[in-house]
Design a protein around this motif. Structure first.
Motif, PDB file in Angstrom:
ATOM      1  N   ALA A  66       0.833  -1.201   0.000  1.00  0.00           N
ATOM      2  CA  ALA A  66       0.000   0.000   0.000  1.00  0.00           C
ATOM      3  C   ALA A  66       0.871   1.256   0.000  1.00  0.00           C
ATOM      4  CB  ALA A  66      -0.932  -0.001   1.215  1.00  0.00           C
ATOM      5  N   GLU A  67       1.925   1.255   0.801  1.00  0.00           N
ATOM      6  CA  GLU A  67       2.855   2.376   0.809  1.00  0.00           C
ATOM      7  C   GLU A  67       3.543   2.522  -0.535  1.00  0.00           C
ATOM      8  OE1 GLU A  67       5.733   2.484   3.881  1.00  0.00           O
ATOM      9  OE2 GLU A  67       4.289   2.452   5.515  1.00  0.00           O
ATOM     10  N   ASP A  68       3.945   1.408  -1.124  1.00  0.00           N
ATOM     11  CA  ASP A  68       4.668   1.448  -2.386  1.00  0.00           C
ATOM     12  C   ASP A  68       3.821   2.050  -3.499  1.00  0.00           C
ATOM     13  OD1 ASP A  68       7.176   0.421  -3.902  1.00  0.00           O
ATOM     14  OD2 ASP A  68       5.501  -0.346  -5.099  1.00  0.00           O
ATOM     15  N   PHE A  69       2.526   1.722  -3.534  1.00  0.00           N
ATOM     16  CA  PHE A  69       1.664   2.277  -4.580  1.00  0.00           C
ATOM     17  C   PHE A  69       1.503   3.784  -4.426  1.00  0.00           C
ATOM     18  CE2 PHE A  69      -0.460  -2.130  -4.464  1.00  0.00           C
ATOM     19  CZ  PHE A  69       0.498  -2.643  -5.312  1.00  0.00           C
ATOM     20  N   VAL A  70       1.556   4.280  -3.193  1.00  0.00           N
ATOM     21  CA  VAL A  70       1.483   5.719  -2.969  1.00  0.00           C
ATOM     22  C   VAL A  70       2.794   6.393  -3.331  1.00  0.00           C
ATOM     23  CG1 VAL A  70       1.160   7.523  -1.219  1.00  0.00           C
ATOM     24  CG2 VAL A  70      -0.274   5.482  -1.181  1.00  0.00           C
ATOM     25  N   THR A  71       3.900   5.774  -3.006  1.00  0.00           N
ATOM     26  CA  THR A  71       5.206   6.400  -3.226  1.00  0.00           C
ATOM     27  C   THR A  71       5.748   6.216  -4.637  1.00  0.00           C
ATOM     28  OG1 THR A  71       6.300   4.435  -2.315  1.00  0.00           O
ATOM     29  CG2 THR A  71       5.821   6.222  -0.788  1.00  0.00           C
ATOM     30  N   HIS A  72       5.019   5.455  -5.479  1.00  0.00           N
ATOM     31  CA  HIS A  72       5.459   5.265  -6.872  1.00  0.00           C
ATOM     32  C   HIS A  72       4.312   5.454  -7.863  1.00  0.00           C
ATOM     33  CE1 HIS A  72       8.726   3.199  -4.640  1.00  0.00           C
ATOM     34  NE2 HIS A  72       9.479   3.589  -5.649  1.00  0.00           N
ATOM     35  N   TRP A  73       3.322   6.263  -7.507  1.00  0.00           N
ATOM     36  CA  TRP A  73       2.200   6.447  -8.425  1.00  0.00           C
ATOM     37  C   TRP A  73       2.626   7.123  -9.722  1.00  0.00           C
ATOM     38  CZ3 TRP A  73       0.944  11.365  -9.938  1.00  0.00           C
ATOM     39  CH2 TRP A  73       1.361  12.423  -9.117  1.00  0.00           C
ATOM     40  N   LYS A  74       3.652   7.971  -9.682  1.00  0.00           N
ATOM     41  CA  LYS A  74       4.114   8.614 -10.920  1.00  0.00           C
ATOM     42  C   LYS A  74       4.681   7.590 -11.889  1.00  0.00           C
ATOM     43  CE  LYS A  74       5.144  13.380  -9.629  1.00  0.00           C
ATOM     44  NZ  LYS A  74       6.119  14.475  -9.802  1.00  0.00           N
ATOM     45  N   THR A  75       5.563   6.740 -11.382  1.00  0.00           N
ATOM     46  CA  THR A  75       6.161   5.708 -12.234  1.00  0.00           C
ATOM     47  C   THR A  75       5.092   4.775 -12.776  1.00  0.00           C
ATOM     48  OG1 THR A  75       8.260   5.778 -11.037  1.00  0.00           O
ATOM     49  CG2 THR A  75       7.778   3.775 -12.285  1.00  0.00           C
ATOM     50  N   ASN A  76       4.181   4.360 -11.924  1.00  0.00           N
ATOM     51  CA  ASN A  76       3.179   3.367 -12.321  1.00  0.00           C
ATOM     52  C   ASN A  76       2.129   3.923 -13.273  1.00  0.00           C
ATOM     53  OD1 ASN A  76       4.464   1.479 -10.697  1.00  0.00           O
ATOM     54  ND2 ASN A  76       3.141   1.877  -8.932  1.00  0.00           N
ATOM     55  N   SER A  77       1.845   5.226 -13.185  1.00  0.00           N
ATOM     56  CA  SER A  77       0.814   5.823 -14.036  1.00  0.00           C
ATOM     57  C   SER A  77       1.370   6.567 -15.234  1.00  0.00           C
ATOM     58  CB  SER A  77      -0.036   6.798 -13.212  1.00  0.00           C
ATOM     59  OG  SER A  77       0.752   7.907 -12.797  1.00  0.00           O
ATOM     60  N   GLY A  78       2.668   6.876 -15.180  1.00  0.00           N
ATOM     61  CA  GLY A  78       3.261   7.673 -16.250  1.00  0.00           C
ATOM     62  C   GLY A  78       3.009   9.163 -16.112  1.00  0.00           C
ATOM     63  N   LEU A  79       2.416   9.594 -15.010  1.00  0.00           N
ATOM     64  CA  LEU A  79       2.096  11.011 -14.794  1.00  0.00           C
ATOM     65  C   LEU A  79       3.297  11.738 -14.187  1.00  0.00           C
ATOM     66  CD1 LEU A  79      -1.510  10.467 -13.368  1.00  0.00           C
ATOM     67  CD2 LEU A  79      -0.913  11.405 -15.619  1.00  0.00           C
ATOM     68  N   ILE A  80       4.388  11.723 -14.907  1.00  0.00           N
ATOM     69  CA  ILE A  80       5.653  12.222 -14.377  1.00  0.00           C
ATOM     70  C   ILE A  80       5.630  13.717 -14.096  1.00  0.00           C
ATOM     71  CG2 ILE A  80       8.140  12.361 -14.806  1.00  0.00           C
ATOM     72  CD1 ILE A  80       7.031   9.535 -14.434  1.00  0.00           C
TER      73      ILE A  80
END
Length: 435
Positions: free
Chosen positions: A196-210
């Motif tokens: 859960a923490e990882d999805f919050v701390t890497h949402w840019k990488t995972n979504s491409g919304l850099i």
């Protein structure tokens, strides 16, 4: 994000728990922060300094604004009436309920807890990054999100934190039943929290919304509590929560309106039973539990929608008045950003916030803020408060009940404590404890 019925099937276990429980049922702390996560020191960045974390999805920007300074209760004074409105899932979709209740909070000076489901920051095409305990990687009982939904949810999380609200966790895949959270081991819970923490701390990488702005907080520091799906699995969640640095858990059901206790050092903030008007039993203080006792479906008889909403509002108000005029135990209300039964429960919650939060002596706070206040009190004070039963007013009144007679050592400060130092614009949120 998943369709409006995303919780209908997966929360069925909560309904069963409620049935068993009765027929289906003050801003910134002074000095350096005292709490750390997993032994890591809290960053000591100056105010307004932005320190990007990881891939830039989050950033440390200083102490959270609009946080009340917790003061010890003065001897003989009536405790504040705390009320916590909390939201499971906490994502923004086309119904825009997250943004709606942020506006409600601003209007009525209500701070709330938003329990984020981590998979709401994980787009569908990255679903395989999620490895849920006892389930196939890439599966979730509430689905995943898309890029637009991720952007919209992040925007709400950013604004909510800046307005003083808490961002807790509803974990990830919302698994209930035979292989769900109710049977997970402490180690499996740790894995779920870390993801859960990882999805919050890497949402840019995972979504491409850099190019999007980061969330303005260090989630590994801010995350201090959550609510388990279907209110299951608290027994093994507590040791995991303790290992992960949590300070409270809001996962138990069927609690009574009494002052909270700790479980193995963790504050236990259960969903409470409140009156169910017109019925001989009480219901859990959650929108879905009222639905289960009324229609049993998310799309019941339209002609009854207003009646059902009024019943929920009246139940909340009855639970509030029972505490407000009695033992002053904190009141916990749980909800979902859903349009069940025509949105009648959303209307009821908004009306309850309007009626409750401006009242004298009331503090509509987050779970984290409540934990701060409880931690600031003398143990003797908490013990006296915990002795009061549901709706029980102290015999002889508060002045004598909390007079401070603890063997000659008053538990409160000598004289009136200094007024809390508040950030600009924060004073409207904080009302004195005494009436």
């Amino acid at each position: 994000m998943a369709a409006p019925t995303k919780l209908t099937a997966s929360i069925a276990a909560a309904v069963a728990l409620a049935a068993i429980a009765g027929g289906c049922g003050g801003p910134s702390r002074g000095g350096p922060p005292q709490h750390t996560r997993r032994g890591r020191p809290v960053p000591q960045a100056p105010a307004r300094t932005v320190r990007l974390i990881g891939d830039g999805s989050t950033a440390y920007t200083g102490e959270q604004p609009l946080q009340p300074t917790p003061l010890r209760l003065e001897p003989g004074k009536r405790p504040p009436q705390f009320v916590v409105f909390s939201w499971d899932g906490a994502g923004e979709d086309s119904r825009k309920l997250f943004s709606r209740f942020r506006a409600v909070g601003r209007k009525y000076q209500a701070t709330m807890t938003f329990f984020l489901s981590g998979v709401y920051l994980l787009p569908e095409d990255k679903r395989d990054l999620y490895a849920p305990p006892r389930h196939t990687p890439g599966t979730s009982a509430i689905g995943f999100n898309d890029v637009r939904g991720t952007r919209d949810t992040v925007a709400q999380l950013r604004g909510a934190w800046q307005e003083g609200h808490e961002i807790g966790t509803h974990f990830n895949g919302h698994f209930c039943g035979p292989r769900g959270v109710g049977v997970w081991t402490p180690g499996e819970w740790v894995s779920e929290i870390e993801q859960a923490e990882d999805f919050v701390t890497h949402w840019k990488t995972n979504s491409g919304l850099i190019s999007e702005p980061p969330l303005p907080f260090d989630y590994s520091r801010e995350l201090v509590g959550g609510r388990a799906p279907c209110l299951e699995g608290q027994h093994n969640l507590i040791p995991a929560a303790k290992e992960m640095g949590f300070r409270y858990d809001a996962s138990s059901s069927g609690g009574r309106q009494t002052w909270p206790h700790r479980t193995d050092g963790i504050w236990d903030f259960p969903l409470q039973q409140i009156p169910l008007p017109g019925r001989a039993f009480e219901a859990l203080a959650m929108d879905y539990n009222f639905l289960a006792n009324q229609s049993g479906t998310t799309h019941g008889n339209r002609a009854m929608h207003a009646t059902w909403g009024r019943q929920m509002l009246d139940g909340i108000m009855a639970g509030f008045e029972r505490a407000y005029r009695g033992n002053r135990a904190p009141l916990f209300i749980g909800d979902h950003f859903e349009s069940w039964n025509g949105g009648t429960y959303m209307t009821a919650v908004e009306q309850a916030i309007k009626a409750i939060c401006p009242r004298r002596g009331v503090r509509c706070v987050s779970f984290k803020q409540l934990a701060d206040w409880l931690d600031a009190q003398q143990p003797e004070v908490l013990a006296r408060l915990q002795e009061l039963s549901v709706g029980e007013s102290p015999q002889g009144g508060w002045a004598s009940y909390l007079a401070g007679d603890t063997g000659g050592a008053p538990y409160g400060p000598a004289g009136r404590p200094a007024a809390p130092v508040l950030p600009a614009g924060a004073d409207a949120r904080i009302r004195p404890a005494a009436e």
